[in-house]
Design a protein around this motif. Sequence first.
Motif, PDB file in Angstrom:
ATOM      1  N   LYS A  23       0.818  -1.220   0.000  1.00  0.00           N
ATOM      2  CA  LYS A  23       0.000   0.000   0.000  1.00  0.00           C
ATOM      3  C   LYS A  23       0.845   1.260   0.000  1.00  0.00           C
ATOM      4  O   LYS A  23       0.416   2.312  -0.466  1.00  0.00           O
ATOM      5  N   GLY A  26       5.065   1.967  -3.073  1.00  0.00           N
ATOM      6  CA  GLY A  26       5.125   2.643  -4.375  1.00  0.00           C
ATOM      7  C   GLY A  26       5.353   4.128  -4.223  1.00  0.00           C
ATOM      8  O   GLY A  26       6.192   4.719  -4.900  1.00  0.00           O
ATOM      9  N   LYS A  27       4.631   4.721  -3.306  1.00  0.00           N
ATOM     10  CA  LYS A  27       4.739   6.165  -3.112  1.00  0.00           C
ATOM     11  C   LYS A  27       6.137   6.542  -2.618  1.00  0.00           C
ATOM     12  O   LYS A  27       6.717   7.524  -3.066  1.00  0.00           O
ATOM     13  N   VAL A  30       8.629   6.242  -5.607  1.00  0.00           N
ATOM     14  CA  VAL A  30       8.426   7.291  -6.615  1.00  0.00           C
ATOM     15  C   VAL A  30       8.944   8.629  -6.112  1.00  0.00           C
ATOM     16  O   VAL A  30       9.666   9.345  -6.814  1.00  0.00           O
ATOM     17  N   LEU A  31       8.590   8.960  -4.881  1.00  0.00           N
ATOM     18  CA  LEU A  31       8.985  10.272  -4.359  1.00  0.00           C
ATOM     19  C   LEU A  31      10.497  10.384  -4.205  1.00  0.00           C
ATOM     20  O   LEU A  31      11.108  11.368  -4.617  1.00  0.00           O
ATOM     21  N   SER A  34      12.239  10.269  -7.760  1.00  0.00           N
ATOM     22  CA  SER A  34      12.005  11.457  -8.571  1.00  0.00           C
ATOM     23  C   SER A  34      12.670  12.694  -7.974  1.00  0.00           C
ATOM     24  O   SER A  34      13.314  13.471  -8.683  1.00  0.00           O
ATOM     25  N   GLU A  35      12.512  12.860  -6.673  1.00  0.00           N
ATOM     26  CA  GLU A  35      12.996  14.088  -6.046  1.00  0.00           C
ATOM     27  C   GLU A  35      14.476  14.027  -5.670  1.00  0.00           C
ATOM     28  O   GLU A  35      15.170  15.027  -5.751  1.00  0.00           O
ATOM     29  N   ARG A  56       2.021  -7.727  -3.070  1.00  0.00           N
ATOM     30  CA  ARG A  56       2.678  -7.236  -4.298  1.00  0.00           C
ATOM     31  C   ARG A  56       3.820  -6.255  -4.008  1.00  0.00           C
ATOM     32  O   ARG A  56       4.218  -5.495  -4.896  1.00  0.00           O
ATOM     33  N   VAL A  60       5.541  -3.979  -6.923  1.00  0.00           N
ATOM     34  CA  VAL A  60       5.263  -2.542  -6.929  1.00  0.00           C
ATOM     35  C   VAL A  60       6.565  -1.758  -6.839  1.00  0.00           C
ATOM     36  O   VAL A  60       6.796  -0.810  -7.600  1.00  0.00           O
ATOM     37  N   PHE A  64       8.293   0.790  -9.904  1.00  0.00           N
ATOM     38  CA  PHE A  64       8.557   2.225  -9.785  1.00  0.00           C
ATOM     39  C   PHE A  64      10.052   2.543  -9.737  1.00  0.00           C
ATOM     40  O   PHE A  64      10.440   3.665  -9.442  1.00  0.00           O
ATOM     41  N   LYS A 108       2.684   6.798   5.706  1.00  0.00           N
ATOM     42  CA  LYS A 108       1.662   7.236   4.752  1.00  0.00           C
ATOM     43  C   LYS A 108       1.972   8.625   4.187  1.00  0.00           C
ATOM     44  O   LYS A 108       1.697   8.909   3.047  1.00  0.00           O
ATOM     45  N   ASN A 109       2.533   9.499   5.031  1.00  0.00           N
ATOM     46  CA  ASN A 109       2.782  10.881   4.577  1.00  0.00           C
ATOM     47  C   ASN A 109       4.245  11.056   4.172  1.00  0.00           C
ATOM     48  O   ASN A 109       4.897  12.004   4.595  1.00  0.00           O
ATOM     49  N   HIS A 111       7.708  11.960   2.438  1.00  0.00           N
ATOM     50  CA  HIS A 111       8.128  13.233   1.842  1.00  0.00           C
ATOM     51  C   HIS A 111       9.645  13.184   1.723  1.00  0.00           C
ATOM     52  O   HIS A 111      10.304  12.515   2.533  1.00  0.00           O
ATOM     53  N   PRO A 112      10.241  13.864   0.754  1.00  0.00           N
ATOM     54  CA  PRO A 112      11.705  13.834   0.622  1.00  0.00           C
ATOM     55  C   PRO A 112      12.450  14.250   1.895  1.00  0.00           C
ATOM     56  O   PRO A 112      13.588  13.845   2.105  1.00  0.00           O
ATOM     57  N   VAL A 224       2.727   9.733   9.705  1.00  0.00           N
ATOM     58  CA  VAL A 224       1.439   9.040   9.771  1.00  0.00           C
ATOM     59  C   VAL A 224       1.687   7.589   9.380  1.00  0.00           C
ATOM     60  O   VAL A 224       2.216   7.307   8.313  1.00  0.00           O
TER      61      VAL A 224
ATOM     62  N   GLU B  30       7.350   8.863 -13.431  1.00  0.00           N
ATOM     63  CA  GLU B  30       7.656   9.003 -12.001  1.00  0.00           C
ATOM     64  C   GLU B  30       7.705  10.472 -11.588  1.00  0.00           C
ATOM     65  O   GLU B  30       7.280  10.846 -10.509  1.00  0.00           O
ATOM     66  N   THR B 106      -3.652  12.223   2.722  1.00  0.00           N
ATOM     67  CA  THR B 106      -2.675  11.235   2.287  1.00  0.00           C
ATOM     68  C   THR B 106      -3.177  10.501   1.046  1.00  0.00           C
ATOM     69  O   THR B 106      -4.320  10.056   1.004  1.00  0.00           O
ATOM     70  N   LEU B 109      -0.559   5.367  -3.529  1.00  0.00           N
ATOM     71  CA  LEU B 109      -0.108   5.055  -4.885  1.00  0.00           C
ATOM     72  C   LEU B 109      -0.044   3.545  -5.052  1.00  0.00           C
ATOM     73  O   LEU B 109       0.706   2.868  -4.354  1.00  0.00           O
TER      74      LEU B 109
END
Lengths: 302, 391
Positions: A23, A26-27, A30-31, A34-35, A56, A60, A64, A108-109, A111-112, A224, B30, B106, B109
């Motif tokens: 869940k 992936g985020k 990606v973050l 990318s960043e 998965r 996942v 990414f 969940k939150n 961030h770079p 979070v 991405e 939130t 993804l």
Amino acid sequence: MIEEKEKRGLTISLCIPTLNEEKTIGKEVVLFKSELVDRYPLLDEIAVIDSGSTDRTIEVAASFGASVYLSADILPQMGFKRGKGENLWKAIYQLQGDIIVYVDADIKNIHPRFVYGLVAPLIYRPEIKYVKAFYDRPLALSKEIRPSGGGRVTEILVRPLFSLFFPELTAIIQPLSGEYAVRREILERIPFPVGYGVETSHLIDVYDGWGIEAFAQTDLDKRVHRHQATRDLGKMSFGILRTFLKRLKSKGIIKDLPELTPFLRQFQAREDHYEQIIHEIVEEERPPMIEVPEYRARRGLE
Amino acid sequence: MSANLVETDNFEQIRDRVRKLPFELEKYRELLLANVIMLGEIPAPTFHEQERIHLLEQRFNECGLQNCSIDEKGNGAAIIPGKRGDTTILLTAHADTPFPASLDHTLTLEPDRIVGPGIADNSLGIAVLATLPTMLEGLGIRLSSDILLMGAVKSLNEGNQEGLRFFLSNAERPITAALAVEGVQLGRLNYRSRASLGGEIACVADNAHEEVSALDVLNQIIYRLRKIHLPQESETRLILGYIEGGVTYKTPARKARLKFQLSSDSDQTIIDITEKIDSVIHELSKEYRVNIDFNIIARTRYGGLDPQHFLVLQARRVLTTLGIHPGSNAYSSVISGFVENEIPAMCVGITTGENLNYPDERIDISPIMKGVAQLIGLLLSIDGGCCAGHQ
């Protein structure tokens, strides 16, 4: 920060230990990619080290763009032990960076800042060895006191233990946070409990070897994540306590410790009766990586 | 204007370029997803979009765009300079979402979709604005026209497109054409605006003197509103969309509120019916001896492009080239601000999605690059002159 990193010739690896985190993984990938790889090249490597997810997570993370490793495939001759600490320890062998940043996969939150906030003190301050995250997000600052934001296990177990035996370590605001960045020269010299006790033992061992001056802390604002049931926190506390007592004994702080059982007993109520549940919580420990011949060979050490 | 006039050498070149774009854009997936997450996790309820706009502005600055600025209403804008720069194409997306800041923003993804409040309306749209400069540079696409990117604030509901209206009425450079970007649905092609009025009727009963429930009064108002004749020749419709009132079942409600939308193909019809609503409220206010306020919270004007306008025909061709089926509904309130300023404009969606305006709003990832390709195809078409002299 990147200029300073390059000036000092540092390389940085990110390790995300996972077990069934489809869940949120992936985020994170990606973050960070990318960043902090494409936009600002702070990270040289992003690796997911997985304990054998049945969901998965692996698919996942790879889709990414993360490098994904199965913990069992790293140093296979040393076997595989299930636990987050195992993944963190094997990352030292697998990853290349002079600095390794560990970030949990269940945030969940994300961030770079979870990465750049942790590595900045290591880039700018050579005397800092170990940077720990804490989370504090007051909505308004007044002269009234407010809680430090530590979790239940921190406040009920770890902080009282530190207060009794390692008072200087009480300066660590959230000793159990799963986000930290460490220099390789430190990581390779400390043992790794494979289970719940890994963060606590790190603090004790780094403090013992390099002093409180080696630590820095970064406020990462807010985290979070999943809320854990009290029963699960009981298991965590049991593991931490076993590791802690073992450290006290090895450092000669206490001597006559009986053999500690690996069994935690809890109760649950069902209709009109109580039933006991017995959990076996084995807190095995991996040796300092620098003692592993394969690691020495890989790093070209004498 | 017949469709075959659009079939020029120029379009054939555009078509060849557009066909390859979804594949070429994949390497920016991405980057776009990261922007969607970072922008989308900043709450931006209408009238409180500042933090989101600041990040957008930071992205514009990082891309080295010109004239990066935030205007007095809070809109964030920047320019991708063109080769000639003698014309300007506006590319805009609204930055606000209908969710309060207190809601957990939130986003989740997953391999094939993103879930969370505001992701479709309109975090994806604003993220496309933030990422497009990098994509165009990477693809080696530089238009003759300047592209003016603008994240608009105060758009939804009571915002009444305040940010966009301010921007258009104060724009220092003439705008050749405008494209409004929405997260969903891929295939929408809106180029006309219906006349409409968003209204709020608030009823306050003084229970100290009368045992009148504001809900009873509101019920009468609704009954009388439904009695108003709605001319079918102008497809006039009245939607009762929102109602609230009272605090407990035990006592007569002191306050009650109704929000509605009146829409039509005639500006005059809206004016006429508004007068009738005023009369209803005046009469009931006297009859029940309560205060009833009627406030207009949003307004749009009838107008827009003709279905045979070059831009519309060209847009259909671009979408068809990409295998996107153009939708049949030409209308969106987004177009009204452009109608008022006589700017040819079109609204397109970037991907497919569902649960719009619910906290579990979701978008599909795989069609996104097709949606972005469509946008670039439209920019190339406008830059190629498909709006010149055909307003």
